[in-house]
Every structure is written in C-alpha cells, then in structure tokens.
Design an enzyme around this catalytic site. Sequence first.
Site, mmCIF file in Angstrom:
data_model
loop_
_atom_site.group_PDB
_atom_site.id
_atom_site.type_symbol
_atom_site.label_atom_id
_atom_site.label_comp_id
_atom_site.label_asym_id
_atom_site.label_seq_id
_atom_site.Cartn_x
_atom_site.Cartn_y
_atom_site.Cartn_z
ATOM 1 N N ASP A 14 -3.279 10.237 36.773
ATOM 2 C CA ASP A 14 -4.317 11.270 36.278
ATOM 3 C C ASP A 14 -6.098 11.103 36.405
ATOM 4 O O ASP A 14 -6.648 10.164 36.783
ATOM 5 C CB ASP A 14 -4.752 10.914 34.808
ATOM 6 C CG ASP A 14 -5.402 11.409 33.670
ATOM 7 O OD1 ASP A 14 -5.736 12.686 34.615
ATOM 8 O OD2 ASP A 14 -5.793 11.497 32.577
ATOM 9 N N ASP A 108 -4.498 18.548 36.703
ATOM 10 C CA ASP A 108 -4.998 17.131 37.079
ATOM 11 C C ASP A 108 -4.253 16.109 37.213
ATOM 12 O O ASP A 108 -4.746 14.807 37.004
ATOM 13 C CB ASP A 108 -6.008 16.855 36.175
ATOM 14 C CG ASP A 108 -5.915 17.453 34.630
ATOM 15 O OD1 ASP A 108 -5.102 17.081 34.333
ATOM 16 O OD2 ASP A 108 -7.032 17.009 34.085
ATOM 17 N N GLU A 109 -3.076 16.399 36.615
ATOM 18 C CA GLU A 109 -2.195 14.470 35.972
ATOM 19 C C GLU A 109 -0.506 14.911 36.294
ATOM 20 O O GLU A 109 -0.245 16.210 36.014
ATOM 21 C CB GLU A 109 -2.158 14.489 35.120
ATOM 22 C CG GLU A 109 -1.382 15.274 33.825
ATOM 23 C CD GLU A 109 -2.131 14.811 31.883
ATOM 24 O OE1 GLU A 109 -1.337 13.803 32.249
ATOM 25 O OE2 GLU A 109 -2.000 16.014 31.688
#
Length: 363
Positions: A14, A108-109
């Site tokens: 993350d 983003d993860e």
Amino acid sequence: MTSQSQIRKIIHIDMDAFYASVEQLDHPELKNQPLAVGGSEKRGVVAAASYEARKFGVRSAMSGMQAKKLCPDLIFVKPRFDRYKEVSKKIRAIFNQYTDLVEPLSLDEAYLDVTLNKKGNPSATLIAQEIRAQIFNELNLKASAGISINKFVAKIASDFNKPNGQKTVAPEEVESFVASLDVRKFHGIGKVTAEKMYQMGIFTGVDLKNQSLATLEDHFGKSGVRFYELSRGIDHNPVIPDRIRKSLAAEHTFENNLASEIYMLEQLKGITTEVSKRLKNQNTAGKTITLKIKYSDFNIQTRSKTLDDYTLNYDVIYQTVKTLLLSNELNNSVRLLGISISNLNNTTTPKNDNVSSQLSFKF
C-alpha cells in the site's frame, strides 16, 4: 488452521499517501506541507491527504470545506490521474520482477503472491523489504506492506506500521492476530453490520469466533459463512492477476451549483468524453449507462438504461445520459454529475492461482 502444504505467502503493498506524495515529489515546494489532492476550500471532496494534513484530521472522502476548517493552512491541488497512472505502472513493473501473480486493487495498492517467486527467495518478509526499498530508490516514494498467509490478514497487517513500515503475521500468529481485531476491520463488515454485531455482544474477532456457524448464518445470511471463516483466519481467495473490471466511471463536482439543464448537458459532454476515452483505453464496451446526480443538499439520485448492444461510442453514451437527465424533473440544484458504464464485455479471463504449496516456509 491451514496445513503446511497449503500455506501461501501473500504480500499487500500500500503506497503511503500516494496522490499527495506524487504531488510533493513533482513539486518540491509542497514537501512537508499539509496537502489535499482534490476538492477546494469551497467545494468538492478530498481524494487524498498528505500525512502532514492527516495530523489535523484531514482524510480522503472529506469535504474540502470541512478539511479547511480542520487545517486552515491546507493547500489544495487538482488531481493529475494520468501522472498517478504513469507512476503506478512503474510500481507495477517492480512487482512483476518478483512475481506475475499481482492483483491491483487501485493505483496505489496491490496483492502479490510470492509463494513461488522469480527471485527464489523463501522469505516473504525479505521480499517485501526489497520491494519497498526498490520503490523508494527508483521513484523516491514510500510504501507500507503486510505479509501473511492470505489476503485478508495481509491487507489488515499493512496498516499497522504505516507510514513506511511493514508487519508480518506468521502462520502460527494468525489466529491470535485476528482474535484481537475490532470487527470493523473485517471484510464486509460496515457500519450497519458492525452496529448489529455490537448489539449481539460481538466486538472483536474472538467474540465473532465464539459464535456458531448457525447463529451467524441466521443473523447475516450467506455473509455469516464468510465471517465464520475470517474469524478463524481463513481466506481461500487467490491473488488474481488481470482482475476483470465491472464498471468504468467519471464524475465532476462543480464550483457552483447548476440549476439549468442546458449547463448540465454541456458538462456531461466533457464527462462523456472521459468515459469514452477510458473505455477505449481498456479495450472494452458496456451496455448499462448510469447517470449520477448529486444535489446541493447532498442527496444522490441515479438513473440507468441498459442498451441492446455494447457501446463505447461517445454519441451513444451522450444521447443516453441526455435522455436520462431530461426524463424526470430535478429535485434541486446540482453540485455533481457522473456517468458510469457497467455490464462490460470483458474478454480477458483472470488467470487461475494454481500456486498453493511450498515445502519450506520462511516469513
């Protein structure tokens, strides 16, 4: 508990305050400043906040007005999703150096299955450290990680040592780790479900585990089976690369409320252009077109139409949302319009995760 022959090694990566961190990277004058991506002090919603802003209580999904009250020195910047996608691709390329079993959840993860990995490294903990270090060395961005035997535990673990940290939950630690969690941390347990559980005396993972399967099914239906398994640290869901997208959408919050349908139709042209572009980029098309209307009192209304054929054509989409907009009177002035396309004709099939065992297991 999962047997040794079935143990997987899952990493959840993350990125820390991703959108805000990219803005601070590209604009050094914003470094160490309380920053909000999206919104404004008058309108809109915060899409992301820097850690400097979070210290004041600023969070994503918060109104710009509320964020400014909490942090008077807050700096607002417009999101640049093309830039975030560009950086995200570079991060994905780093993941792929270690494994092809990468399941992005957003820009983003992502989950990574490193049970059998390209580096031949038996330690998922060390792999996570290497990946985080490589992201920082190549992109000057920080990431946090959770490492465990399944996606459920790995995702929760990635929050424990944020920012710029990681946490490993080894196989023998999973049950005690889950037992201590607030039930709100569990997948599928939102505010309403959590309140219902609280009324039943279920506050933590161990409270949930003490419930019988029959009791959970009786109160929560099919979800009860899932809660029963998660309370025991069981999650068989594999890491699925190339996850099939269920919908595509774009929306816009206006600086001033719109009362005229003529102005709304003009705004819908730009939103339609963006949706059509995203469909083409994803090489897909859809049948169900939904118009989202958020009124000035924050009430939300949706209007949908399912077409006979798949489309990614601008004219077809625009004419459909135009009809939807004009089909009924508006309840109030409008602060946001959005268009989503669902019922997509995805042609890519997710790869199966056939990696389920490895004799040596080193976290």
